[in-house]
Design a protein around this motif. Structure first.
Motif, PDB file in Angstrom:
ATOM      1  N   GLU A 192     -10.871  19.174   9.553  1.00  0.00           N
ATOM      2  CA  GLU A 192     -10.636  18.801   8.153  1.00  0.00           C
ATOM      3  C   GLU A 192     -11.681  19.383   7.205  1.00  0.00           C
ATOM      4  OE1 GLU A 192      -9.429  15.746  11.114  1.00  0.00           O
ATOM      5  OE2 GLU A 192     -11.365  16.597  10.538  1.00  0.00           O
ATOM      6  N   LEU A 193     -12.794  19.840   7.762  1.00  0.00           N
ATOM      7  CA  LEU A 193     -13.880  20.366   6.925  1.00  0.00           C
ATOM      8  C   LEU A 193     -13.524  21.750   6.401  1.00  0.00           C
ATOM      9  CD1 LEU A 193     -16.886  19.897   5.990  1.00  0.00           C
ATOM     10  CD2 LEU A 193     -17.539  21.282   7.969  1.00  0.00           C
ATOM     11  N   ALA A 194     -13.725  21.956   5.112  1.00  0.00           N
ATOM     12  CA  ALA A 194     -13.486  23.261   4.502  1.00  0.00           C
ATOM     13  C   ALA A 194     -14.815  23.961   4.241  1.00  0.00           C
ATOM     14  CB  ALA A 194     -12.718  23.102   3.193  1.00  0.00           C
ATOM     15  N   ILE A 195     -15.008  25.146   4.818  1.00  0.00           N
ATOM     16  CA  ILE A 195     -16.190  25.959   4.540  1.00  0.00           C
ATOM     17  C   ILE A 195     -15.916  26.737   3.258  1.00  0.00           C
ATOM     18  CG2 ILE A 195     -17.796  27.687   5.411  1.00  0.00           C
ATOM     19  CD1 ILE A 195     -17.700  25.182   7.109  1.00  0.00           C
ATOM     20  N   VAL A 196     -16.529  26.323   2.156  1.00  0.00           N
ATOM     21  CA  VAL A 196     -16.203  26.905   0.858  1.00  0.00           C
ATOM     22  C   VAL A 196     -17.059  28.126   0.524  1.00  0.00           C
ATOM     23  CG1 VAL A 196     -15.299  24.751  -0.067  1.00  0.00           C
ATOM     24  CG2 VAL A 196     -17.729  25.284  -0.329  1.00  0.00           C
ATOM     25  N   ALA A 197     -18.202  28.289   1.233  1.00  0.00           N
ATOM     26  CA  ALA A 197     -19.060  29.442   0.945  1.00  0.00           C
ATOM     27  C   ALA A 197     -20.011  29.658   2.112  1.00  0.00           C
ATOM     28  CB  ALA A 197     -19.860  29.226  -0.344  1.00  0.00           C
ATOM     29  N   VAL A 198     -20.369  30.926   2.320  1.00  0.00           N
ATOM     30  CA  VAL A 198     -21.400  31.304   3.284  1.00  0.00           C
ATOM     31  C   VAL A 198     -22.417  32.150   2.520  1.00  0.00           C
ATOM     32  CG1 VAL A 198     -21.953  32.529   5.411  1.00  0.00           C
ATOM     33  CG2 VAL A 198     -19.808  31.247   5.238  1.00  0.00           C
ATOM     34  N   ALA A 199     -23.669  31.712   2.495  1.00  0.00           N
ATOM     35  CA  ALA A 199     -24.732  32.406   1.760  1.00  0.00           C
ATOM     36  C   ALA A 199     -25.659  33.102   2.742  1.00  0.00           C
ATOM     37  CB  ALA A 199     -25.510  31.424   0.897  1.00  0.00           C
ATOM     38  N   GLU A 200     -26.119  34.282   2.367  1.00  0.00           N
ATOM     39  CA  GLU A 200     -26.946  35.086   3.269  1.00  0.00           C
ATOM     40  C   GLU A 200     -28.434  34.793   3.127  1.00  0.00           C
ATOM     41  OE1 GLU A 200     -26.238  37.458  -0.505  1.00  0.00           O
ATOM     42  OE2 GLU A 200     -25.067  36.181   0.875  1.00  0.00           O
ATOM     43  N   ASN A 201     -28.826  33.985   2.139  1.00  0.00           N
ATOM     44  CA  ASN A 201     -30.232  33.609   1.963  1.00  0.00           C
ATOM     45  C   ASN A 201     -30.306  32.360   1.089  1.00  0.00           C
ATOM     46  OD1 ASN A 201     -30.289  34.482  -0.904  1.00  0.00           O
ATOM     47  ND2 ASN A 201     -30.143  36.537  -0.027  1.00  0.00           N
ATOM     48  N   GLY A 202     -31.532  31.834   0.938  1.00  0.00           N
ATOM     49  CA  GLY A 202     -31.699  30.606   0.186  1.00  0.00           C
ATOM     50  C   GLY A 202     -31.361  30.742  -1.286  1.00  0.00           C
ATOM     51  N   ILE A 203     -31.681  31.889  -1.870  1.00  0.00           N
ATOM     52  CA  ILE A 203     -31.395  32.101  -3.289  1.00  0.00           C
ATOM     53  C   ILE A 203     -29.893  32.068  -3.545  1.00  0.00           C
ATOM     54  CG2 ILE A 203     -31.585  33.753  -5.193  1.00  0.00           C
ATOM     55  CD1 ILE A 203     -34.223  34.700  -3.898  1.00  0.00           C
ATOM     56  N   ALA A 204     -29.141  32.765  -2.691  1.00  0.00           N
ATOM     57  CA  ALA A 204     -27.687  32.754  -2.823  1.00  0.00           C
ATOM     58  C   ALA A 204     -27.123  31.363  -2.531  1.00  0.00           C
ATOM     59  CB  ALA A 204     -27.070  33.786  -1.877  1.00  0.00           C
ATOM     60  N   ALA A 205     -27.763  30.635  -1.623  1.00  0.00           N
ATOM     61  CA  ALA A 205     -27.293  29.283  -1.295  1.00  0.00           C
ATOM     62  C   ALA A 205     -27.368  28.364  -2.506  1.00  0.00           C
ATOM     63  CB  ALA A 205     -28.124  28.710  -0.145  1.00  0.00           C
ATOM     64  N   VAL A 206     -28.460  28.455  -3.261  1.00  0.00           N
ATOM     65  CA  VAL A 206     -28.600  27.631  -4.465  1.00  0.00           C
ATOM     66  C   VAL A 206     -27.501  27.965  -5.465  1.00  0.00           C
ATOM     67  CG1 VAL A 206     -30.065  27.153  -6.458  1.00  0.00           C
ATOM     68  CG2 VAL A 206     -31.081  27.307  -4.182  1.00  0.00           C
ATOM     69  N   GLN A 207     -27.301  29.249  -5.708  1.00  0.00           N
ATOM     70  CA  GLN A 207     -26.293  29.670  -6.677  1.00  0.00           C
ATOM     71  C   GLN A 207     -24.896  29.209  -6.269  1.00  0.00           C
ATOM     72  OE1 GLN A 207     -26.198  33.892  -7.372  1.00  0.00           O
ATOM     73  NE2 GLN A 207     -24.408  33.806  -8.688  1.00  0.00           N
ATOM     74  N   LYS A 208     -24.546  29.418  -5.000  1.00  0.00           N
ATOM     75  CA  LYS A 208     -23.200  29.057  -4.550  1.00  0.00           C
ATOM     76  C   LYS A 208     -23.016  27.549  -4.472  1.00  0.00           C
ATOM     77  CE  LYS A 208     -22.282  33.367  -2.091  1.00  0.00           C
ATOM     78  NZ  LYS A 208     -21.915  34.022  -0.803  1.00  0.00           N
ATOM     79  N   ALA A 209     -24.083  26.835  -4.123  1.00  0.00           N
ATOM     80  CA  ALA A 209     -23.974  25.377  -4.070  1.00  0.00           C
ATOM     81  C   ALA A 209     -23.738  24.786  -5.459  1.00  0.00           C
ATOM     82  CB  ALA A 209     -25.234  24.780  -3.446  1.00  0.00           C
ATOM     83  N   LEU A 210     -24.392  25.345  -6.466  1.00  0.00           N
ATOM     84  CA  LEU A 210     -24.188  24.860  -7.831  1.00  0.00           C
ATOM     85  C   LEU A 210     -22.800  25.215  -8.351  1.00  0.00           C
ATOM     86  CD1 LEU A 210     -27.693  25.672  -9.354  1.00  0.00           C
ATOM     87  CD2 LEU A 210     -26.770  23.412  -8.775  1.00  0.00           C
ATOM     88  N   GLU A 211     -22.252  26.313  -7.855  1.00  0.00           N
ATOM     89  CA  GLU A 211     -20.898  26.697  -8.259  1.00  0.00           C
ATOM     90  C   GLU A 211     -19.843  25.853  -7.549  1.00  0.00           C
ATOM     91  OE1 GLU A 211     -20.698  30.808  -7.253  1.00  0.00           O
ATOM     92  OE2 GLU A 211     -21.900  31.482  -8.977  1.00  0.00           O
ATOM     93  N   GLU A 212     -20.030  25.631  -6.252  1.00  0.00           N
ATOM     94  CA  GLU A 212     -19.002  24.987  -5.439  1.00  0.00           C
ATOM     95  C   GLU A 212     -19.157  23.473  -5.329  1.00  0.00           C
ATOM     96  OE1 GLU A 212     -16.409  26.409  -4.312  1.00  0.00           O
ATOM     97  OE2 GLU A 212     -16.914  28.533  -4.591  1.00  0.00           O
ATOM     98  N   ARG A 213     -20.383  22.953  -5.518  1.00  0.00           N
ATOM     99  CA  ARG A 213     -20.653  21.520  -5.391  1.00  0.00           C
ATOM    100  C   ARG A 213     -20.110  20.956  -4.071  1.00  0.00           C
ATOM    101  NH1 ARG A 213     -24.098  19.335  -9.561  1.00  0.00           N
ATOM    102  NH2 ARG A 213     -24.513  21.280 -10.617  1.00  0.00           N
ATOM    103  N   PRO A 214     -20.588  21.458  -2.921  1.00  0.00           N
ATOM    104  CA  PRO A 214     -20.090  20.975  -1.631  1.00  0.00           C
ATOM    105  C   PRO A 214     -20.611  19.586  -1.302  1.00  0.00           C
ATOM    106  CG  PRO A 214     -21.908  22.484  -1.298  1.00  0.00           C
ATOM    107  CD  PRO A 214     -21.630  22.493  -2.777  1.00  0.00           C
ATOM    108  N   ASP A 215     -20.024  18.996  -0.270  1.00  0.00           N
ATOM    109  CA  ASP A 215     -20.447  17.679   0.197  1.00  0.00           C
ATOM    110  C   ASP A 215     -21.534  17.784   1.257  1.00  0.00           C
ATOM    111  OD1 ASP A 215     -18.288  15.962  -1.154  1.00  0.00           O
ATOM    112  OD2 ASP A 215     -17.110  17.460  -0.079  1.00  0.00           O
ATOM    113  N   VAL A 216     -21.576  18.914   1.976  1.00  0.00           N
ATOM    114  CA  VAL A 216     -22.515  19.110   3.068  1.00  0.00           C
ATOM    115  C   VAL A 216     -23.126  20.509   2.970  1.00  0.00           C
ATOM    116  CG1 VAL A 216     -22.857  19.097   5.578  1.00  0.00           C
ATOM    117  CG2 VAL A 216     -21.108  17.616   4.545  1.00  0.00           C
ATOM    118  N   LEU A 217     -24.434  20.595   3.243  1.00  0.00           N
ATOM    119  CA  LEU A 217     -25.132  21.875   3.282  1.00  0.00           C
ATOM    120  C   LEU A 217     -25.683  22.101   4.688  1.00  0.00           C
ATOM    121  CD1 LEU A 217     -27.314  21.583   0.052  1.00  0.00           C
ATOM    122  CD2 LEU A 217     -25.185  22.887   0.277  1.00  0.00           C
TER     123      LEU A 217
END
Length: 285
Positions: A29-54
């Motif tokens: 049931e879990l949807a992987i909404v983004a895969v980031a290649e580093n911490g900087i990209a992770a911050v940007q994508k997390a703010l865009e996607e607002r996931p429930d789990v990191l």
């Protein structure tokens, strides 16, 4: 439990793919909404996607998983740019290659961890814990969980002290560097010798750090990340990802109506902003 969304931050593509595949098997049931290649990209994508789990790899180029979590915590409460209501800070799972280190760091922390290579047995336990905690959030007032709450503060406080470079022993064999007693800082074409006790605060500015004393400001050619392990943590407190203050220079901590904390300093008119990640430093005794 449906519509649960996750982000994976991992700088090794094969490991990111393996983790995503394992999660699809164990938590369909879990949807992987983004895969980031580093911490900087992770911050940007997390703010865009607002996931429930990191799922954050601890050791990544540019920005570690801990640093990414700290930055996210600083800005998460501002809410999505579309103006919708701010959701709770994501649950965090750190991915580490250091088994003993992970056990020590996360035994009482508000996060989970998985060790590389990730096994299905260990990941199954993590998935069950995440499901339980997500279910528990449904029964908590939104106010208490907004932007992370004390759970996130406890997590980041623990990890900040345990990760290498935080000024204490982290992984086995890592020792704290020698404490600074004198700062050699540039002022124009001069180099000032500043006793460490005279520093009011350090503030990161691009590739430099500004050293503020009662006499003025100077620059040093080092990053705050490199400087922190050389400072006495009993005297110098990090209060923001870009600010470290001499606690003997703090006159008062002031909380506004929104809950944000700022510091008034002795014999100075400037104030310093405290990130909510470090707000626990100023709780009443």
């Amino acid at each position: 439990m449906t519509n649960i969304r996750a982000l994976i931050a991992e700088d090794e593509p094969l490991l990111a793919m393996a983790l995503a595949g394992a999660l699809q098997r164990l938590w369909p049931e879990l949807a992987i909404v983004a895969v980031a290649e580093n911490g900087i990209a992770a911050v940007q994508k997390a703010l865009e996607e607002r996931p429930d789990v990191l799922f954050l790899d601890i050791k990544m180029p540019g920005q570690s998983g801990l640093e990414a979590a700290q930055e996210l915590a600083d800005v998460w409460a501002q809410g999505p740019q579309d103006g919708t209501q701010t959701q709770p800070f994501p649950l965090v799972v750190f991915v580490t290659a250091y088994d003993e280190y992970a056990l020590a760091a996360f035994e009482q922390a508000a996060a989970d961890y998985v060790c590389k290579p990730v096994s299905d047995d260990r990941l199954t336990r993590t998935v069950e814990r995440l499901k339980d905690r997500l279910q528990a959030r449904l029964h908590k007032p939104q106010e208490d969980e907004r932007s992370g709450g004390s759970e996130l503060e406890r997590l980041l406080g623990q990890l900040h002290s345990l990760l290498p470079g935080a000024g204490t022993t982290g992984m086995a064999g890592t020792t704290a560097p020698q404490r600074l007693s004198l700062i050699r800082a540039a002022v124009g074409n001069q180099v000032r010798m500043i006793p460490i006790e005279d520093v009011v605060y350090f503030e990161a500015t691009d590739k430099y750090v500004t050293v503020t004393t009662q006499e003025g400001e100077s620059l040093i050619r080092t990053s705050l990340k490199e400087l922190l392990p050389q400072l006495d943590p009993e005297r110098f407190w990090q209060i923001h990802r870009g600010t470290v203050v001499n606690n003997r220079c703090i006159a008062a901590a002031v909380r506004d109506e929104a809950g944000k904390i700022s510091l008034r300093l002795h014999d100075r008119s400037d104030t310093l902003t405290v990130s909510r990640v470090f707000a626990h430093l100023f709780r009443q005794m």
